[in-house]
Write a protein that holds these residues in place. Sequence first.
Motif, mmCIF file in Angstrom:
data_model
loop_
_atom_site.group_PDB
_atom_site.id
_atom_site.type_symbol
_atom_site.label_atom_id
_atom_site.label_comp_id
_atom_site.label_asym_id
_atom_site.label_seq_id
_atom_site.Cartn_x
_atom_site.Cartn_y
_atom_site.Cartn_z
ATOM 1 N N ASN A 169 4.551 4.895 -3.470
ATOM 2 C CA ASN A 169 3.163 4.251 -3.870
ATOM 3 C C ASN A 169 3.070 2.678 -3.744
ATOM 4 N N GLY A 170 1.838 2.145 -3.870
ATOM 5 C CA GLY A 170 1.707 0.814 -3.509
ATOM 6 C C GLY A 170 2.235 -0.054 -4.852
ATOM 7 N N PHE A 171 2.729 -1.230 -4.485
ATOM 8 C CA PHE A 171 3.301 -2.252 -5.269
ATOM 9 C C PHE A 171 4.590 -1.474 -6.094
ATOM 10 N N LYS A 172 5.191 -0.531 -5.516
ATOM 11 C CA LYS A 172 6.414 0.082 -5.901
ATOM 12 C C LYS A 172 7.638 -0.299 -4.956
ATOM 13 N N ALA A 173 8.779 -0.289 -5.855
ATOM 14 C CA ALA A 173 10.019 -0.572 -5.007
ATOM 15 C C ALA A 173 10.757 0.707 -4.781
ATOM 16 N N TYR A 174 11.732 0.641 -3.611
ATOM 17 C CA TYR A 174 12.697 1.782 -3.639
ATOM 18 C C TYR A 174 13.985 0.955 -3.104
ATOM 19 N N LEU A 175 14.977 1.951 -2.660
ATOM 20 C CA LEU A 175 16.221 1.396 -2.377
ATOM 21 C C LEU A 175 16.349 2.164 -1.140
ATOM 22 N N PRO A 176 16.335 1.551 0.154
ATOM 23 C CA PRO A 176 16.843 2.340 1.297
ATOM 24 C C PRO A 176 18.148 2.781 1.310
ATOM 25 N N ALA A 177 18.354 4.012 1.912
ATOM 26 C CA ALA A 177 19.710 4.766 1.703
ATOM 27 C C ALA A 177 20.962 4.011 2.379
ATOM 28 N N ALA A 201 0.728 -1.188 -0.063
ATOM 29 C CA ALA A 201 0.100 -0.065 -0.043
ATOM 30 C C ALA A 201 0.755 1.428 -0.159
ATOM 31 N N SER A 202 0.386 2.245 -0.267
ATOM 32 C CA SER A 202 1.247 3.597 -0.438
ATOM 33 C C SER A 202 1.515 3.710 1.105
ATOM 34 N N ALA A 203 2.895 4.150 1.397
ATOM 35 C CA ALA A 203 3.426 4.164 2.678
ATOM 36 C C ALA A 203 4.656 5.021 2.880
ATOM 37 N N TYR A 204 4.497 5.747 3.956
ATOM 38 C CA TYR A 204 5.829 6.736 4.187
ATOM 39 C C TYR A 204 7.065 5.953 4.566
ATOM 40 N N VAL A 205 8.048 6.181 3.940
ATOM 41 C CA VAL A 205 9.315 5.386 4.120
ATOM 42 C C VAL A 205 10.472 6.428 4.628
ATOM 43 N N GLU A 206 11.527 5.567 5.127
ATOM 44 C CA GLU A 206 12.599 6.454 5.896
ATOM 45 C C GLU A 206 13.297 7.542 4.955
ATOM 46 N N GLU A 207 14.099 8.552 5.579
ATOM 47 C CA GLU A 207 14.442 9.578 4.790
ATOM 48 C C GLU A 207 15.652 8.990 4.019
ATOM 49 N N ASP A 208 16.185 9.839 3.380
ATOM 50 C CA ASP A 208 17.511 9.427 2.459
ATOM 51 C C ASP A 208 17.359 8.174 1.664
ATOM 52 N N SER A 209 16.140 7.677 1.450
ATOM 53 C CA SER A 209 16.082 6.513 0.366
ATOM 54 C C SER A 209 16.112 7.079 -1.003
ATOM 55 N N TYR A 210 16.228 5.999 -1.843
ATOM 56 C CA TYR A 210 16.483 6.259 -3.262
ATOM 57 C C TYR A 210 15.137 5.730 -4.056
ATOM 58 N N VAL A 211 14.757 6.466 -4.951
ATOM 59 C CA VAL A 211 13.748 6.206 -6.010
ATOM 60 C C VAL A 211 14.236 6.365 -7.378
ATOM 61 N N LEU A 212 13.419 5.371 -8.229
ATOM 62 C CA LEU A 212 13.696 5.354 -9.574
ATOM 63 C C LEU A 212 13.090 6.760 -10.269
ATOM 64 N N SER A 213 13.928 7.309 -11.138
ATOM 65 C CA SER A 213 13.622 8.650 -11.417
ATOM 66 C C SER A 213 14.489 8.770 -12.811
ATOM 67 N N LYS A 214 13.773 9.781 -13.787
ATOM 68 C CA LYS A 214 14.490 10.158 -14.874
ATOM 69 C C LYS A 214 15.038 11.481 -14.512
ATOM 70 N N GLN A 215 16.407 11.871 -14.570
ATOM 71 C CA GLN A 215 16.584 13.291 -14.371
ATOM 72 C C GLN A 215 17.652 13.620 -15.395
ATOM 73 N N THR A 216 18.111 14.677 -15.632
ATOM 74 C CA THR A 216 19.121 15.116 -16.656
ATOM 75 C C THR A 216 20.237 14.054 -16.932
ATOM 76 N N ALA A 228 3.575 10.996 15.151
ATOM 77 C CA ALA A 228 3.785 9.637 16.028
ATOM 78 C C ALA A 228 2.643 8.538 15.816
ATOM 79 N N ASN A 229 1.323 8.973 15.117
ATOM 80 C CA ASN A 229 0.405 7.977 14.953
ATOM 81 C C ASN A 229 0.702 7.251 13.589
ATOM 82 N N GLY A 230 1.675 7.657 12.931
ATOM 83 C CA GLY A 230 1.838 7.230 11.607
ATOM 84 C C GLY A 230 1.265 7.858 10.222
ATOM 85 N N THR A 231 0.477 8.879 10.616
ATOM 86 C CA THR A 231 -0.190 9.674 9.483
ATOM 87 C C THR A 231 0.821 10.805 9.038
#
Length: 166
Positions: A135-143, A85-100, A116-119
């Motif tokens: 976003n839900g069903f998406k992967a990311y790379l922890p820092a 499900a869509s969820a908040y994840v830890e700081e400094d993680s990496y996400v797939l992106s297209k940049q310059t 504190a309640n997770g919202t």
Amino acid sequence: MHITISAAGYATFYCPVAVTLPGDLKAYAVSEAADGKAMMTEINGTIPANTGVILKGSAGTYDLTIATETSVASDETNLLTGTVASAYVEEDSYVLSKQTEGVGFYKAMKNFTVAANGTGTKVAEDATGTHFLNNGFKAYLPAGDNNARSLVFDFGEDIETAIESV
């Protein structure tokens, strides 16, 4: 189950069940992330349950099927993770992106603070929060121990360039 590959040719994916790939789509785990590179390892045929992957293929929508063989071994060296499900994840993680600089993993834009309640609460456009929404069903790379702003994909292929000297 459907997955859409962007015009750049990539998408991330994470699923709680094992899924089988169509023949024209490739899946990769990240076995190492250091020195500005994400070392990619191909996963053949079936993505194990609870495994984050990078999908590579032509732009478009693909059908993934639930695998009949559910005991597919996961790659214990894979650094990718994800959320169902869509969820908040830890700081400094990496996400797939297209940049310059091209397609790769980039530090996530930290645009949420988490109570504190997770919202989560979106902060002002010009402010920086401490978490990002995956976003839900998406992967990311922890820092991890990585401090690089971005990580380019390294498929282990020898790439020749036209540069002969500087």
